[in-house]
Design a protein around this motif. Structure first.
Motif, PDB file in Angstrom:
ATOM      1  N   THR A 314      -1.223   6.833 -54.622  1.00 56.04           N
ATOM      2  CA  THR A 314      -1.406   6.600 -53.187  1.00 56.04           C
ATOM      3  C   THR A 314      -2.320   7.624 -52.535  1.00 56.04           C
ATOM      4  O   THR A 314      -3.194   7.271 -51.741  1.00 56.04           O
ATOM      5  N   ASP A 315      -2.139   8.903 -52.862  1.00 56.66           N
ATOM      6  CA  ASP A 315      -2.950   9.919 -52.180  1.00 56.66           C
ATOM      7  C   ASP A 315      -4.429   9.765 -52.496  1.00 56.66           C
ATOM      8  O   ASP A 315      -5.291   9.895 -51.612  1.00 56.66           O
ATOM      9  N   LEU A 316      -4.760   9.435 -53.751  1.00 55.84           N
ATOM     10  CA  LEU A 316      -6.161   9.275 -54.132  1.00 55.84           C
ATOM     11  C   LEU A 316      -6.750   7.995 -53.544  1.00 55.84           C
ATOM     12  O   LEU A 316      -7.902   7.981 -53.090  1.00 55.84           O
ATOM     13  N   ALA A 317      -5.964   6.925 -53.536  1.00 56.25           N
ATOM     14  CA  ALA A 317      -6.425   5.671 -52.939  1.00 56.25           C
ATOM     15  C   ALA A 317      -6.713   5.845 -51.448  1.00 56.25           C
ATOM     16  O   ALA A 317      -7.711   5.323 -50.923  1.00 56.25           O
ATOM     17  N   ARG A 318      -5.873   6.601 -50.762  1.00 52.64           N
ATOM     18  CA  ARG A 318      -6.096   6.847 -49.328  1.00 52.64           C
ATOM     19  C   ARG A 318      -7.334   7.695 -49.091  1.00 52.64           C
ATOM     20  O   ARG A 318      -8.077   7.472 -48.119  1.00 52.64           O
ATOM     21  N   LEU A 319      -7.579   8.666 -49.962  1.00 52.11           N
ATOM     22  CA  LEU A 319      -8.780   9.491 -49.830  1.00 52.11           C
ATOM     23  C   LEU A 319     -10.029   8.630 -49.975  1.00 52.11           C
ATOM     24  O   LEU A 319     -10.971   8.733 -49.172  1.00 52.11           O
ATOM     25  N   ILE A 320     -10.044   7.773 -50.995  1.00 49.80           N
ATOM     26  CA  ILE A 320     -11.206   6.894 -51.225  1.00 49.80           C
ATOM     27  C   ILE A 320     -11.398   5.945 -50.064  1.00 49.80           C
ATOM     28  O   ILE A 320     -12.530   5.717 -49.592  1.00 49.80           O
ATOM     29  N   GLU A 321     -10.305   5.416 -49.543  1.00 54.37           N
ATOM     30  CA  GLU A 321     -10.402   4.486 -48.402  1.00 54.37           C
ATOM     31  C   GLU A 321     -10.967   5.204 -47.183  1.00 54.37           C
ATOM     32  O   GLU A 321     -11.804   4.656 -46.456  1.00 54.37           O
ATOM     33  N   ALA A 322     -10.536   6.434 -46.945  1.00 48.79           N
ATOM     34  CA  ALA A 322     -11.036   7.186 -45.798  1.00 48.79           C
ATOM     35  C   ALA A 322     -12.524   7.510 -45.962  1.00 48.79           C
ATOM     36  O   ALA A 322     -13.289   7.468 -44.993  1.00 48.79           O
ATOM     37  N   LEU A 323     -12.951   7.812 -47.181  1.00 50.26           N
ATOM     38  CA  LEU A 323     -14.361   8.108 -47.426  1.00 50.26           C
ATOM     39  C   LEU A 323     -15.225   6.845 -47.405  1.00 50.26           C
ATOM     40  O   LEU A 323     -16.443   6.942 -47.238  1.00 50.26           O
ATOM     41  N   SER A 324     -14.586   5.701 -47.593  1.00 51.28           N
ATOM     42  CA  SER A 324     -15.330   4.437 -47.539  1.00 51.28           C
ATOM     43  C   SER A 324     -15.606   4.011 -46.107  1.00 51.28           C
ATOM     44  O   SER A 324     -16.486   3.176 -45.856  1.00 51.28           O
ATOM     45  N   ASN A 325     -14.850   4.550 -45.183  1.00 52.51           N
ATOM     46  CA  ASN A 325     -15.003   4.227 -43.758  1.00 52.51           C
ATOM     47  C   ASN A 325     -15.185   5.522 -42.986  1.00 52.51           C
ATOM     48  O   ASN A 325     -14.243   6.077 -42.449  1.00 52.51           O
ATOM     49  N   THR A 326     -16.404   6.039 -42.991  1.00 49.32           N
ATOM     50  CA  THR A 326     -16.652   7.386 -42.496  1.00 49.32           C
ATOM     51  C   THR A 326     -16.480   7.581 -40.995  1.00 49.32           C
ATOM     52  O   THR A 326     -16.203   8.702 -40.566  1.00 49.32           O
ATOM     53  N   PRO A 327     -16.661   6.589 -40.134  1.00 48.80           N
ATOM     54  CA  PRO A 327     -16.488   6.872 -38.693  1.00 48.80           C
ATOM     55  C   PRO A 327     -15.073   7.320 -38.373  1.00 48.80           C
ATOM     56  O   PRO A 327     -14.136   6.950 -39.051  1.00 48.80           O
TER      57      PRO A 327
END
Length: 327
Positions: A314-327
Motif C-alpha cells: 500500500t505505501d509504495l502504491a500510494r507513493l506512485i499514485e501521488a507521483l503520477s498526479n503531480t498537482p
C-alpha cells in the motif's frame, strides 16, 4: 592492544608485519579469534584505520599502522520461535514462500537479536526447521533488506536448502524488483554492472569498487516516467545477489531510490518541482522504495517451475499514485 572495552580492540602493526595481509596480522595479534572470524569481521566493515574502513582481508599493513576492530557481541546460536503474522504465499514439505513486509529483519544479528523472519518461521514450521543450512540462519537461502518488501523463499529441509543455494549460485533464480527512483534513467533499459564491496569510507555502506569486491549485474527497464520526469518506476532484474545491489547500482548511475536513507542524495531541485501532494508523499515515505515483486525457481525436490508475484504494498502504491498526479 587496548582491551578496556571488550567490543573495541586497538592493534598497532609492528615493523615485522609490514607488507603482510591484514587478516594475518590480526590473527597473530588476536589468537582468540579464528582467521575465518576475523575475515568475516573485516568484510562486515568492522575494521578501521585512521577513520577509514578496511574492507578487504588482503589489505597490506604498514609498520606502526593503528587499527581499530569492533567485535559485536555473539548472537545466540539458536534463534527462538516467536509467533508472528506471516503472509504465506506458498508452502509444502520442502519450501515456504513468504511476502515479507517492510520493517522486518530476515535473521537475527547484532542490533536485531529477535523478532525476525527466522524467529517467525521457526514458530510457523516447528523445530524441524532448526539447523537447516546452519543454526543461526535456519532455512535462509537469500535475504531482503529490512526495509525492502516482497517475496522470499526459505528451505524446510537440508536437501531443499542445498538445491536452492545451488540455483542461486548458478544464477538460475528469477528475481524482479520494482523501484521508484529520482529522475528517469537513460537509456530507458540496459544493464548496470560493477564490482560491489564494502565502502572504504563508510562501513555501513556498500559501493562500486575499482578494485576488489564481487561482480554484480543488474538489468533495468523504465516502466513509467513519473512527476514530469522527476522520478520513474523501474523494473530491476538481478543477475547476481550482492548486498544492497540494486540500491548501489542505481545510486551510482545517478538515480537513487526515493526514500533511501543510506544511498539517496539530496534532490531538492526535483523535490521543489513536484506538486504539493507528491512532495508531501515523498517526504512521508520512510523507507527505500523497493519491492521484490517476482520470484521464480525450480522446485528443489520435483524440479517443477515455480513462479510467484507480489502486488505492490500500500505505501509504495500510494507513493506512485501521488507521483503520477503531480498537482
Amino acid at each position: 592492544m587496548d582491551a578496556a572495552d571488550p567490543r573495541r580492540i586497538e592493534i598497532t602493526a609492528p615493523p615485522s608485519r609490514a607488507g603482510e595481509r591484514i587478516d594475518r596480522t590480526l590473527a597473530a595479534a588476536l589468537p582468540e579469534l579464528s582467521r575465518s572470524r576475523l575475515k568475516a569481521l573485516i568484510e562486515a566493515g568492522c575494521l578501521t584505520s585512521d577513520g577509514e574502513t578496511i574492507a578487504e582481508a588482503s589489505y597490506r599493513v604498514k609498520a606502526g599502522q593503528v587499527f581499530v576492530l569492533d567485535v559485536p557481541p555473539p548472537a545466540p546460536a539458536r534463534p527462538q520461535a516467536q509467533a508472528m503474522d506471516l503472509a504465506v504465499v506458498y508452502e509444502d514439505e520442502a519450501v515456504i514462500v513468504v511476502d515479507k513486509p517492510a520493517g522486518l529483519v530476515v535473521h537475527p544479528a547484532p542490533g536485531n537479536p529477535d523478532r525476525t523472519l527466522v524467529n517467525a518461521l521457526i514458530a510457523h514450521c516447528g523445530d524441524s526447521l532448526l539447523g537447516i543450512g546452519g543454526e543461526r540462519r535456519p532455512g535462509i537461502v537469500h535475504r531482503l533488506d529490512k526495509d525492502t518488501s516482497g517475496l522470499l523463499v526459505a528451505a524446510k529441509t537440508e536437501t531443499a536448502h542445498a538445491e536452492l543455494v545451488r540455483q542461486f549460485s548458478a544464477r538460475e533464480i528469477e528475481r524482479v524488483y520494482k523501484a521508484v527512483v529520482w529522475g528517469v534513467p537513460a537509456p530507458t533499459q540496459g544493464e548496470l554492472s560493477g564490482n560491489i564491496g564494502r565502502s572504504p569510507h563508510n562501513r555501513k555502506k556498500m559501493a562500486v569498487l575499482a578494485h576488489g569486491g564481487r561482480p554484480a549485474v543488474t538489468r533495468y527497464k523504465v516502466e513509467r516516467a513519473l512527476a514530469n520526469g522527476n522520478a520513474a518506476l523501474v523494473g530491476c532484474r538481478l543477475l547476481t545477489g550482492r548486498t544492497h545491489q540494486i540500491r548501489v547500482h542505481l545510486a551510482e548511475a545517478g538515480h537513487p531510490l526515493i526514500g533511501d536513507p543510506l544511498y539517496g542524495r539530496a534532490h531538492g531541485k526535483r523535490l521543489r518541482q513536484l506538486g504539493k501532494r507528491a512532495r508531501d508523499a515523498v517526504r512521508a515515505f520512510d523507507r527505500q522504495a523497493l519491492h521484490a515483486a517476482t520470484l521464480g525457481f525450480r522446485h528443489p525436490v520435483t524440479g517443477a517451475p515455480c513462479r510467484f508475484e507480489s502486488r505492490l504494498p500500500t505505501d509504495l502504491a500510494r507513493l506512485i499514485e501521488a507521483l503520477s498526479n503531480t498537482p
